[in-house]
Write a protein that holds these residues in place. Sequence first.
Motif, short mmCIF file in Angstrom:
data_model
loop_
_atom_site.label_atom_id
_atom_site.label_comp_id
_atom_site.label_asym_id
_atom_site.label_seq_id
_atom_site.Cartn_x
_atom_site.Cartn_y
_atom_site.Cartn_z
N ILE A 1 39.01 32.38 41.07
CA ILE A 1 38.29 32.77 39.68
C ILE A 1 37.52 31.43 39.46
O ILE A 1 37.83 30.12 39.61
CB ILE A 1 39.40 33.15 38.91
CG1 ILE A 1 40.29 31.80 38.46
CG2 ILE A 1 40.30 34.16 39.09
CD1 ILE A 1 41.27 31.99 36.97
N GLU B 1 38.75 35.15 28.48
CA GLU B 1 37.81 35.60 27.59
C GLU B 1 38.04 35.13 26.13
O GLU B 1 37.22 34.88 25.36
CB GLU B 1 37.34 36.90 27.69
CG GLU B 1 36.63 37.20 29.28
CD GLU B 1 36.05 38.58 29.31
OE1 GLU B 1 36.70 39.38 28.67
OE2 GLU B 1 35.38 39.02 30.20
N ALA C 1 35.69 30.25 35.90
CA ALA C 1 35.50 30.37 34.43
C ALA C 1 34.86 29.14 33.86
O ALA C 1 35.01 28.10 33.71
CB ALA C 1 37.04 30.38 33.81
N THR D 1 44.47 40.94 37.82
CA THR D 1 43.13 40.30 37.50
C THR D 1 42.80 40.46 35.96
O THR D 1 42.25 39.58 35.45
CB THR D 1 42.20 40.55 38.59
OG1 THR D 1 42.04 41.94 38.57
CG2 THR D 1 42.33 40.12 39.75
N ASP D 2 43.01 41.64 35.41
CA ASP D 2 42.57 42.09 34.29
C ASP D 2 43.10 41.25 33.13
O ASP D 2 42.49 40.85 32.10
CB ASP D 2 42.78 43.51 33.77
CG ASP D 2 41.78 44.51 34.60
OD1 ASP D 2 40.76 44.12 35.13
OD2 ASP D 2 41.85 45.68 34.44
N SER E 1 34.60 34.84 36.64
CA SER E 1 34.13 35.87 37.70
C SER E 1 35.18 35.78 38.82
O SER E 1 35.92 34.76 38.81
CB SER E 1 32.81 35.35 38.53
OG SER E 1 32.93 34.13 38.95
N LYS F 1 41.41 37.73 33.25
CA LYS F 1 40.29 38.33 32.54
C LYS F 1 40.35 37.79 31.05
O LYS F 1 39.59 37.37 30.23
CB LYS F 1 39.45 39.30 33.07
CG LYS F 1 38.15 39.68 32.42
CD LYS F 1 37.48 40.71 33.24
CE LYS F 1 36.21 40.96 32.84
NZ LYS F 1 35.90 41.50 31.32
#
Length: 212
Positions: free
Chosen positions: A207, A189, A209, A181-182, A196, A185
């Motif tokens: 997810i 980003e 976004a 998940t990281d 989220s 993310k």
Amino acid sequence: MGREFIDIFEDWAKEYDNSVTGQDPQYEAVFANYDIILDEVTNASCGNVLEFGVGTGNLTEKLLQAGYQVYGIEPSQAMREIVNEKLPNLLVEDGDFLSFRKPKFQTDTIVSTYAFHHLTDIEKEVAVAQFAEILPINGKVVFADTMFESEQVRDKIIMDATENGFSDLVEDLNREYYPVTDYIKKIFEKNNFNISFKQMNDFVWLIIANKE
């Protein structure tokens, strides 16, 4: 999505709906809460929808019932044939996350279920950059896909599947490109998305976004 997996999609097409409804014990946990997952993706969508990896059209059908205009992309001919039978008035085009013909209408939401993990990490980054180009400000990416909180969680799930004799599932988990998940993310980003996460079962995360 990764074209190297086309043969698998072609072989699985006729059995896919049986798997998602829990009739294959190996994949029962993968598709736990399947209808809820599709509803969550549908409810989080807005405006005109671009769907990658239409598969057998289960999410597509829900999106259409909810009143969305849907433009579908699916690389598997066998899957497209099934969708054409289910939804004869819908055009689903041959394509994938990296190579597709863009819809003529503005795309407000990009959706996908159980497909993004077929891309390598580099391919995922390219795809997310393309999403940022396609979507307007406040546009959304809404995915439900297999990913894990950490490599340790992934290794534990592979160990459990091995002990249960789920050889097909173990092969999938070792062959395909399931992210943590990281990492997801980070790449969203990087492309100016606010993201989220919501865990839907032991394998699948939702997810959402939003493009800033």
